[in-house]
Design a protein around this motif. Sequence first.
Motif, short mmCIF file in Angstrom:
data_model
loop_
_atom_site.label_atom_id
_atom_site.label_comp_id
_atom_site.label_asym_id
_atom_site.label_seq_id
_atom_site.Cartn_x
_atom_site.Cartn_y
_atom_site.Cartn_z
N VAL A 43 0.83 -1.20 0.00
CA VAL A 43 0.00 0.00 0.00
C VAL A 43 0.87 1.25 0.00
CG1 VAL A 43 -1.67 1.34 1.34
CG2 VAL A 43 -1.98 -1.12 1.05
N ARG A 44 1.91 1.27 0.80
CA ARG A 44 2.80 2.44 0.84
C ARG A 44 3.42 2.70 -0.53
NH1 ARG A 44 4.31 0.91 6.14
NH2 ARG A 44 6.03 -0.32 5.35
N ARG A 45 3.81 1.63 -1.20
CA ARG A 45 4.42 1.79 -2.53
C ARG A 45 3.39 2.33 -3.52
NH1 ARG A 45 7.25 -2.27 -2.14
NH2 ARG A 45 5.72 -3.87 -2.61
N ALA A 46 2.18 1.76 -3.51
CA ALA A 46 1.14 2.18 -4.45
C ALA A 46 0.62 3.58 -4.13
CB ALA A 46 -0.01 1.18 -4.43
N MET A 47 0.62 3.94 -2.86
CA MET A 47 0.09 5.25 -2.45
C MET A 47 1.20 6.29 -2.31
SD MET A 47 -3.24 5.07 -2.08
CE MET A 47 -3.61 6.46 -1.03
N GLY A 48 2.36 6.01 -2.84
CA GLY A 48 3.47 6.95 -2.76
C GLY A 48 3.06 8.33 -3.25
N GLY A 49 3.36 9.34 -2.47
CA GLY A 49 3.04 10.71 -2.83
C GLY A 49 1.69 11.20 -2.33
N TYR A 50 0.92 10.33 -1.65
CA TYR A 50 -0.40 10.78 -1.20
C TYR A 50 -0.30 11.91 -0.18
CZ TYR A 50 -0.60 8.68 3.47
OH TYR A 50 -0.41 8.40 4.79
N MET A 51 0.80 11.97 0.55
CA MET A 51 0.95 13.03 1.54
C MET A 51 0.98 14.42 0.90
SD MET A 51 0.90 11.76 4.58
CE MET A 51 1.61 13.02 5.61
N ASP A 52 1.31 14.49 -0.38
CA ASP A 52 1.29 15.76 -1.09
C ASP A 52 -0.14 16.23 -1.35
OD1 ASP A 52 4.06 15.75 -1.19
OD2 ASP A 52 4.11 14.78 -3.16
N LEU A 53 -1.11 15.33 -1.20
CA LEU A 53 -2.51 15.65 -1.49
C LEU A 53 -3.31 16.04 -0.25
CD1 LEU A 53 -3.28 12.64 -3.88
CD2 LEU A 53 -2.48 14.93 -4.50
N ILE A 54 -2.78 15.79 0.95
CA ILE A 54 -3.56 15.99 2.17
C ILE A 54 -2.92 17.00 3.10
CG2 ILE A 54 -4.45 13.63 2.01
CD1 ILE A 54 -2.67 12.94 4.42
N THR A 55 -3.76 17.52 4.01
CA THR A 55 -3.26 18.41 5.05
C THR A 55 -3.27 17.73 6.41
OG1 THR A 55 -5.47 19.35 5.43
CG2 THR A 55 -4.03 20.49 3.86
N GLY A 56 -3.98 16.61 6.53
CA GLY A 56 -4.03 15.89 7.79
C GLY A 56 -5.12 14.84 7.76
N GLY A 57 -5.33 14.23 8.92
CA GLY A 57 -6.36 13.21 9.01
C GLY A 57 -6.30 12.50 10.35
N TYR A 58 -7.13 11.46 10.45
CA TYR A 58 -7.17 10.68 11.69
C TYR A 58 -7.83 9.34 11.41
CZ TYR A 58 -11.92 12.57 11.76
OH TYR A 58 -13.20 12.93 11.41
N ARG A 59 -7.74 8.43 12.37
CA ARG A 59 -8.32 7.10 12.24
C ARG A 59 -9.35 6.91 13.35
NH1 ARG A 59 -3.84 3.43 11.93
NH2 ARG A 59 -4.08 3.65 9.68
N GLU A 60 -10.47 6.29 12.97
CA GLU A 60 -11.51 5.89 13.93
C GLU A 60 -11.65 4.38 13.86
OE1 GLU A 60 -14.48 9.71 13.37
OE2 GLU A 60 -14.87 7.90 12.22
N ILE A 61 -11.76 3.74 15.01
CA ILE A 61 -11.98 2.29 15.04
C ILE A 61 -13.19 2.04 15.94
CG2 ILE A 61 -11.05 0.03 15.61
CD1 ILE A 61 -8.26 1.20 15.13
N PHE A 62 -14.19 1.35 15.38
CA PHE A 62 -15.43 1.07 16.10
C PHE A 62 -15.65 -0.43 16.21
CE2 PHE A 62 -16.04 5.16 14.02
CZ PHE A 62 -16.52 5.94 15.06
N ARG A 63 -16.13 -0.87 17.34
CA ARG A 63 -16.56 -2.26 17.51
C ARG A 63 -18.02 -2.33 17.12
NH1 ARG A 63 -13.77 -5.30 20.45
NH2 ARG A 63 -13.18 -3.67 21.92
N VAL A 64 -18.36 -3.28 16.25
CA VAL A 64 -19.75 -3.47 15.84
C VAL A 64 -20.44 -4.29 16.93
CG1 VAL A 64 -21.28 -4.43 14.09
CG2 VAL A 64 -19.13 -3.37 13.40
N GLU A 65 -21.50 -3.77 17.46
CA GLU A 65 -22.22 -4.44 18.56
C GLU A 65 -23.37 -5.27 18.01
OE1 GLU A 65 -21.19 -4.39 21.63
OE2 GLU A 65 -19.71 -2.82 21.44
#
Length: 93
Positions: free
Chosen positions: A71-93
């Motif tokens: 994924v890192r190889r295929a997504m190389g350069g994506y950091m030039d497209l973004i200003t930031g972000g975050y991850r959310e992880i949810f448990r499905v109940e």
Amino acid sequence: MVVIRNVFQCKPGQAKNLVGMMKETFANNPSMPKPRIMTDVSAGFWTVVLETEAESLEAWEKEMAGTSADVRRAMGGYMDLITGGYREIFRVE
């Protein structure tokens, strides 16, 4: 089951480029789970969300360890497209 959402805030006008990069990455890696790719309707402008599911956190971590180099190889350069972000992880109940 857990749902993992990676939320990216793109630079103005770059959301479509990030979406294209994501679609190509996952199309070229059939062993990876197919994510849901979403763009903003009422969120902050130029927001892209990559959502996946896994049976558990442990399964997700194992999957990430096995595919992250590809994924890192295929997504190389994506950091030039973004200003930031975050991850959310949810448990499905």
